[in-house]
Design an enzyme around this catalytic site. Structure first.
Site, PDB file in Angstrom:
ATOM      1  N   ASP A  51      32.764 -12.446 -48.531  1.00 59.12           N
ATOM      2  CA  ASP A  51      33.739 -13.435 -48.068  1.00 59.12           C
ATOM      3  C   ASP A  51      33.878 -14.609 -49.032  1.00 59.12           C
ATOM      4  O   ASP A  51      33.025 -14.843 -49.888  1.00 59.12           O
ATOM      5  CB  ASP A  51      33.311 -14.011 -46.708  1.00 59.12           C
ATOM      6  CG  ASP A  51      33.423 -12.994 -45.603  1.00 59.12           C
ATOM      7  OD1 ASP A  51      34.092 -11.954 -45.809  1.00 59.12           O
ATOM      8  OD2 ASP A  51      32.838 -13.240 -44.528  1.00 59.12           O
ATOM      9  N   TYR A 107      21.074  -8.819 -47.694  1.00 54.91           N
ATOM     10  CA  TYR A 107      21.681 -10.149 -47.677  1.00 54.91           C
ATOM     11  C   TYR A 107      20.616 -11.195 -47.343  1.00 54.91           C
ATOM     12  O   TYR A 107      19.661 -10.918 -46.593  1.00 54.91           O
ATOM     13  CB  TYR A 107      22.779 -10.240 -46.605  1.00 54.91           C
ATOM     14  CG  TYR A 107      24.093  -9.620 -47.005  1.00 54.91           C
ATOM     15  CD1 TYR A 107      25.048 -10.346 -47.711  1.00 54.91           C
ATOM     16  CD2 TYR A 107      24.397  -8.298 -46.670  1.00 54.91           C
ATOM     17  CE1 TYR A 107      26.265  -9.788 -48.073  1.00 54.91           C
ATOM     18  CE2 TYR A 107      25.617  -7.722 -47.039  1.00 54.91           C
ATOM     19  CZ  TYR A 107      26.540  -8.478 -47.734  1.00 54.91           C
ATOM     20  OH  TYR A 107      27.738  -7.928 -48.101  1.00 54.91           O
TER      21      TYR A 107
END
Lengths: 242, 242
Positions: A51, A107
């Protein structure tokens, strides 16, 4: 010839990884510079999108180019790229596909627990005024395994299969600065940021660790916590079978 | 009344902590905003200077103000300060002196060991292409204790007493990202950045850990490594007897 490219980026100034019309994205800058240096139209396919505002310590992509790369190509491409994108390696990789062949992704999401905001931590970590970290840690085990993660997928996605496998989920800390680390075979749109919102709800709203299990079982986005901001999220690494 | 103020800053946009003519410093912004809010000329004395570009997770200062502070003063002052400076607490502290009473300071210096530069790490950590971390760690023990640190003081200082006591020095890591952490009763001008330059020389130039002892014993700035950049240096905390 197909080439595998490994690279990192400081995502703070970009509208995410993938190409979007009239927007500055990592893919646009990579494609433009590779195309210029190789005098050929190059399009990088990444392991997945990240993102707007998300950084990567190690992202992986591939591109096709008919020819051999110039000598010391990594140094060459880094000399023309902005400092916010660094290429680590480029190597010939026949049949390699950065997205389809990706086996696991890890992540990181950084946050700090403190009554008052901290100007240094605010650059890269989410401020959480109150949090029962023991409860948060106790809720992580419910994420592990193969589940339907519908509750943790942002609305508006075209993806139908919401089943993903989480291999590990941990939290470690340096003082009051915490890093949530999660490894899975894939992640839905905004999934890590919604998991983070749910973890913070468990830690700060007096919920029990079992709330995480109930949210997963409910298969309803409304049961999970809010989507937390993008800037503390980092793609740590992508691993491949080969 | 004397007040103790605890605060943090992202030093990347400032010319250091202390007041300098015609330069944007942390002290200038703090003084200007405290003076405006309290309608009185306020001057903050910090525990010590930090160089241009250095950040602080927890810096401590004091200031004098004849009167009681408005209610919720911390929230009030943070609402007028830029986001790059956050005040954590302000409390009455008669006879407190932020510099003279400081007992120990802890600094962090972040670096990463990797052949190629990493765009995410480059925001806050020094890139070290090659480093034998075991040798670096083995050299840390020579720093511990009370020594004349002349070799690690930038030239041009007016300070005559170069003796300081180092209480602890460690390196921990998350993957290839390392944090050097050092606690002492005080630090000379550029001392941590010169120690860092010496550590990197030991790790990357085939020197033995005992080189650190020889540099200390030599009491000569020329024996130590180069002064490493300021941006990966962070003032972690300052501790006081009381």
């Amino acid at each position: 010839m197909r080439y595998k490219i490994v690279f990192s980026y400081d995502g703070s100034q970009y509208c995410g990884m993938q190409i979007q019309k009239d927007k500055l994205t990592i893919a646009k800058v990579l494609n433009d510079n590779l195309s210029k240096v190789l005098s050929s139209q190059i399009e990088v396919t990444a392991s997945g999108r990240t993102d707007s505002g998300v950084s990567a310590i190690e992202q992986v992509g591939h591109f096709d180019y008919d020819g051999d790369l110039p000598k010391n190509f990594v140094g060459y491409i880094n000399s023309v790229l902005p400092a916010s994108i660094r290429v680590h390696s480029v190597q010939a990789a026949p049949n390699f596909h950065a997205r389809y062949d990706a086996k696991e992704k890890t992540y990181l999401y950084k946050f700090y627990v403190s009554k008052n905001a901290n100007a240094y931590y605010d650059k890269f970590a989410l401020h959480v005024p109150v949090c029962d970290i023991d409860k948060v840690k106790a809720s992580l085990k419910y994420l592990i395994g193969t589940h339907d993660f519908t509750s943790f997928c942002a609305s508006g996605t075209e993806i139908k299969d919401m089943v993903r496998t989480i291999i590990s989920a941990n939290i470690y800390n340096e003082g009051d600065l915490y890093t949530f680390t999660i490894t899975g075979n894939g992640f839905l749109y905004n999934m890590v940021r919604i998991i983070m919102g749910t973890l913070i709800e468990i830690g700060s709203k007096g919920l029990e660790p079992e709330h995480m299990r109930d949210v997963i079982d409910g298969k309803n986005r409304k049961l999970a916590g809010p989507t937390k901001p993008a800037y503390p999220l980092i793609l740590k690494s992508v691993s491949y079978i080969q």
